[in-house]
Design an enzyme around this catalytic site. Structure first.
Site, mmCIF file in Angstrom:
data_model
loop_
_atom_site.group_PDB
_atom_site.id
_atom_site.type_symbol
_atom_site.label_atom_id
_atom_site.label_comp_id
_atom_site.label_asym_id
_atom_site.label_seq_id
_atom_site.Cartn_x
_atom_site.Cartn_y
_atom_site.Cartn_z
ATOM 1 N N THR A 174 0.834 -1.210 0.000
ATOM 2 C CA THR A 174 0.000 0.000 0.000
ATOM 3 C C THR A 174 0.863 1.252 0.000
ATOM 4 O O THR A 174 0.551 2.235 -0.683
ATOM 5 C CB THR A 174 -0.935 -0.002 1.227
ATOM 6 O OG1 THR A 174 -1.711 -1.201 1.217
ATOM 7 C CG2 THR A 174 -1.858 1.198 1.201
ATOM 8 N N ASP A 178 -4.735 -1.954 -7.625
ATOM 9 C CA ASP A 178 -4.345 -2.673 -6.411
ATOM 10 C C ASP A 178 -4.944 -4.082 -6.436
ATOM 11 O O ASP A 178 -6.001 -4.295 -7.037
ATOM 12 C CB ASP A 178 -4.859 -1.899 -5.195
ATOM 13 C CG ASP A 178 -4.283 -2.405 -3.883
ATOM 14 O OD1 ASP A 178 -3.276 -3.140 -3.921
ATOM 15 O OD2 ASP A 178 -4.830 -2.050 -2.827
ATOM 16 N N GLU A 179 -4.280 -5.034 -5.778
ATOM 17 C CA GLU A 179 -4.772 -6.420 -5.660
ATOM 18 C C GLU A 179 -5.161 -6.982 -7.035
ATOM 19 O O GLU A 179 -6.243 -7.537 -7.220
ATOM 20 C CB GLU A 179 -5.969 -6.483 -4.704
ATOM 21 C CG GLU A 179 -5.715 -5.929 -3.309
ATOM 22 C CD GLU A 179 -4.868 -6.842 -2.445
ATOM 23 O OE1 GLU A 179 -4.316 -7.827 -2.962
ATOM 24 O OE2 GLU A 179 -4.750 -6.557 -1.239
ATOM 25 N N GLN A 220 -1.511 -14.876 -3.095
ATOM 26 C CA GLN A 220 -2.684 -14.533 -2.291
ATOM 27 C C GLN A 220 -3.939 -14.436 -3.152
ATOM 28 O O GLN A 220 -4.901 -13.762 -2.788
ATOM 29 C CB GLN A 220 -2.447 -13.218 -1.542
ATOM 30 C CG GLN A 220 -1.298 -13.303 -0.547
ATOM 31 C CD GLN A 220 -1.176 -12.058 0.303
ATOM 32 O OE1 GLN A 220 -2.059 -11.737 1.092
ATOM 33 N NE2 GLN A 220 -0.067 -11.356 0.159
ATOM 34 N N ARG A 275 -0.947 -13.980 8.125
ATOM 35 C CA ARG A 275 -1.622 -12.943 8.933
ATOM 36 C C ARG A 275 -0.927 -12.778 10.281
ATOM 37 O O ARG A 275 -1.132 -11.788 10.971
ATOM 38 C CB ARG A 275 -3.093 -13.334 9.214
ATOM 39 C CG ARG A 275 -4.026 -13.500 8.018
ATOM 40 C CD ARG A 275 -3.970 -12.370 7.053
ATOM 41 N NE ARG A 275 -3.004 -12.653 5.988
ATOM 42 C CZ ARG A 275 -2.451 -11.735 5.220
ATOM 43 N NH1 ARG A 275 -2.727 -10.468 5.395
ATOM 44 N NH2 ARG A 275 -1.594 -12.066 4.263
#
Length: 772
Positions: free
Chosen positions: A34, A225-226, A256, A616
């Site tokens: 980010t 993004d992503e 991911q 995580r």
């Protein structure tokens, strides 16, 4: 923040300053993705690129908002405000509203959420006299969504023989008709659902080259993004928009990619080089989140996937503790073991409850852990529960606002015409809706015309009630352009009778609803004040636009309460916790489904999902499984997940299965060996064949022993069981007999199980085995 480049490592800085041409930024977990995306946009603006020529696409409004705030600190809010930055759906909705006339929609079209869509589908299925047990609204919705995300319109759906054959095989031969009728009713109501926003944008650009050219020229720099989470429809729009300048930067992590069930295509990121042969690659490989042990363990797992972009994720954080593997006798015991670990970490290491997350593969697994946490008075919250904006009273008031903005919104009309009660019943609504469908019009167009109402079969008394409702809504709509958002929102809440409805009945439930409505009005007031301060439009329709495009992460409120978080692994993506429990690690559960029927791509996605779960964790991770689990009322034997065996054994610590009542304390957990630090500088995840074989043998022995135990478990003679003995129960594990009461055949034992509490068991049925 003029020195923003100094905050970046070398790899991050390269990705920020090299802004020309197509760029693929491969961002490992916890690598500062980010920050790179944010600073790259800020760098463009700092170097004179007009903000209105920058398009930045995210998957949540929260991400877009946070990025914009950080950019504003570097370049100033007056510059940042002109960026085209937001979610795919919000940006495309903005484009569609500007070009609405061309595609035959009103500029104030309503955006249906999932509930609205399913409600409309339920109405259509009923009107077509179809069996709602076969044509389930949820199932129909999913099939329609898949079609739209593959750019299959109702006409194309009808003409595609393969799709029709698949529908026949699924006993849904009339699905094409349902899809077509749904599209027609949405058009009549001036409404689009989320999938329509993507489909209609694609159709707009396909059928109107001049419009496409306009936006191609406007957006000289595009950032996504992503990118691994984009579907075919999103991919195609981005590809078209980037066609002229090719200054496209996509950021993501193929490891991911876990949303194929939503239509996400991992191929979009894997095949980026095919779309843009002259692309540059930037790899963000330093993980700032997790310990070395967790990062290296995750690497050793994900390297088993064949379809991936090569990268070497590493961490320079502390080595950290080994990942603990907990084997429980049953699923109930698994819950108690996890709860015990939380208590232990809290007491001995001063962790807060909020530092813990329990991640599971399916929502249904939460029950076991909820019960275990409640029995130990551990506070918890379930992430992804009922959203504030999905509560009935909030949906009702929002429906009033929607109808005020777009009177053709049939779903909003049906929801509020008789709420609060106005004496307009279901028979009246059925007549109005049926007549509207027959005449290809919205319900409003019929209800607002006295002649049409009469033709629909409404008597004079009912017509008067409907007319009063119409007059009220018209009064609200007449103020839409001139009134500020909060002023009109408050008037509608009051004049509609909703506030009075809650306040007159002071039950706890109604007071709670009243408080929720008050909270919504507070949100609108906050929106109004911010809009005025920032010089943005401040009408009710602008607030509703924001609400319609909220995602789950946007509506999940931050709480100050100290609570353990429970959530599915899918929901955990993008989040981080000091301590993470990944539970239910058994074959057919995680990986999901019947392992024999999983295709290679499906298994790789399950492995990526486990990788997401493990990464995580910041400091500690636990992997747990049960040797037996209830399925459909039967206690079945379970095999530990293959994923445990795929992690290099040097990063794991196997705990004994189950807490034993006669052992006062557990063994201490050893730290990962210091000599493994040297290996951090070489590509990780390559474990020795000998290590593989040892761990494989360990899991095989564990499986076989558990299988034999499950099949051959027999209790001792009830007459021999005495107070003070240690016994084992097939489901509750080991415990101590506190007392014996009565005589056979009614003899009972009071047994304390550390992981299930005190139980009073009838010995002739309990099957207790004496172990000491």
């Amino acid at each position: 923040m003029n020195n923003y480049l100094e905050e970046l490592n070398e790899a991050q800085r390269d990705a920020v300053i090299n802004t020309e041409g197509p760029s693929l930024v491969i961002a490992g977990a916890g690598s500062g993705k980010t920050r790179v995306l944010t600073y790259r946009i800020a760098h463009l603006l700092k170097n004179g690129v007009p903000p209105s020529s920058v398009l930045a696409l995210t998957f949540t409004n929260k991400a877009a908002r946070e990025m914009k705030e950080r950019i504003a600190k570097i370049v100033g809010s007056q510059t940042a405000r002109y960026l085209w930055m937001g979610t795919f759906h919000s940006i495309f909705a903005r484009i569609l509203r500007s070009e609405a006339e061309i595609i035959g929609y009103p500029s104030n079209f309503t955006i249906y959420d999932t509930q609205d869509t399913k409600s409309l589908l339920k109405t259509i299925i009923k009107s077509m006299k179809l069996d709602d047990k076969t044509y389930k609204p949820g199932l129909v919705y999913n099939r329609m969504s898949a079609a739209k995300n593959n750019l299959i319109t109702p006409v194309a759906y009808q003409q595609n023989s393969q799709i029709r054959e698949a529908d026949q095989a699924a006993r849904l031969p009339r699905l094409a008709e349902v899809y077509s009728e749904y599209a027609k009713r949405c058009k009549n109501a001036g409404a689009m659902d989320f999938d329509d926003l993507l489909l209609q944008t694609n159709l707009l650009f396909k059928n109107h080259e001049d419009i496409l050219k306009k936006y191609q020229e406007r957006f000289k720099y595009i950032l996504v993004d992503e990118y691994q989470d984009t579907n075919f429809s999103q991919y195609l729009i981005v590809k078209k928009l980037a066609q002229d300048h090719e200054n496209i930067c996509v950021v993501g992590d193929d490891a991911q990619s876990i949303y194929s069930f939503r239509g996400a295509k991992i191929e979009n990121i894997l095949n980026f080089r095919k779309d843009y042969p002259e692309f540059n690659t930037y790899k963000l490989e330093q993980n700032y989140r997790s310990t070395q042990t967790i990062v290296d363990a995750a690497n050793s797992l994900i390297q088993k996937n064949k379809r991936q972009l090569p990268k070497r994720v590493f961490s320079e954080n502390a080595t950290g503790e080994k990942i603990q593997v907990i084997g429980a006798l049953t699923d109930n015991e698994e819950g108690y073991l996890v709860a015990n670990e939380i208590i232990d970490m809290r007491m001995n290491h001063q962790h807060r409850y909020a530092d813990f997350a329990i991640l599971y593969r399916t929502n249904a697994q939460s029950r076991i852990f909820e019960e275990a946490l409640r029995k130990r008075n551990i506070p918890y919250k379930i992430y992804g529960g009922l959203s504030f904006y999905q509560r009935k009273e909030i949906k009702d008031l929002l429906a009033y606002y929607r109808l005020t903005i777009n009177v053709k919104d049939d779903e909003a009309f049906k929801r509020v015409i008789n709420y609060p009660a106005r004496g307009i019943g279901n028979t009246t609504m059925t007549r109005l809706e049926t007549y509207a469908v027959q005449n290809n019009q919205s319900i409003w167009e019929i209800a607002s015309n006295p002649d049409e109402c009469q033709m629909a079969g409404l008597n004079a008394g009912t017509q008067r009630k409907v007319a009063e409702f119409i007059h009220m809504i018209e009064g609200f709509a007449g103020q839409l352009a001139s009134a500020e958002s909060y002023e009109l929102a408050m008037q509608i809440a009051s004049d509609s009778g909703m506030l009075k409805e809650f306040y007159k009945d002071k039950t706890p439930e109604n007071l709670s609803r009243y408080e929720n409505v008050q909270e919504l009005l507070n949100a609108i007031q906050d929106f109004s004040l911010n809009a005025k301060e920032e010089g943005r439009p401040n009408q009710l329709n602008h607030f509703m636009e924001e609400v319609a495009l909220l995602t789950d992460q946007d509506t999940d409120k931050e709480e100050d309460f100290d609570k353990v978080t429970l959530m599915t692994v899918h929901s955990s993506k993008g989040l981080e916790f000091k301590n993470v429990f990944i539970v239910g690690l058994e074959e057919n559960l995680f990986p999901s489904g019947f392992s024999g029927t999983l295709t290679a791509p499906e298994l790789e996605e399950e492995r990526r999902l486990f990788y997401v779960a493990l990464t995580r964790a910041e400091q500690n991770a636990w992997l747990s499984f049960a040797k037996q689990r209830y399925r459909w009322g039967n206690l079945e034997f379970c095999n530990p997940s293959r994923f445990i065996g795929e992690i290099d054994e040097q990063f794991l610590y196997f705990k004994s299965g189950g807490l034993q009542a006669h052992i006062p304390r557990r063994e201490s957990v050893p730290t990962a060996k210091e000599e493994t630090r040297g290996a951090r500088r070489s590509p990780m995840g390559i474990r020795s064949q000998q290590g593989n074989e040892q761990l494989g043998k360990r899991l095989t022995r564990l499986n076989e022993a558990s299988r034999q135990n499950a099949a051959a478990f027999t209790g001792s003679d009830p007459e021999e069981i005495q107070a003070g003995m240690f016994v084992e129960h097939q489901r509750f594990g080991r415990g101590k007999v506190v007392a014996i009461e009565g005589a056979m055949p009614d003899r009972k034992a009071k047994v304390f199980f550390p992981n299930a509490g005190e139980k009073h068991l009838l010995l002739k049925f309990a099957k207790l085995k004496i172990v000491e």
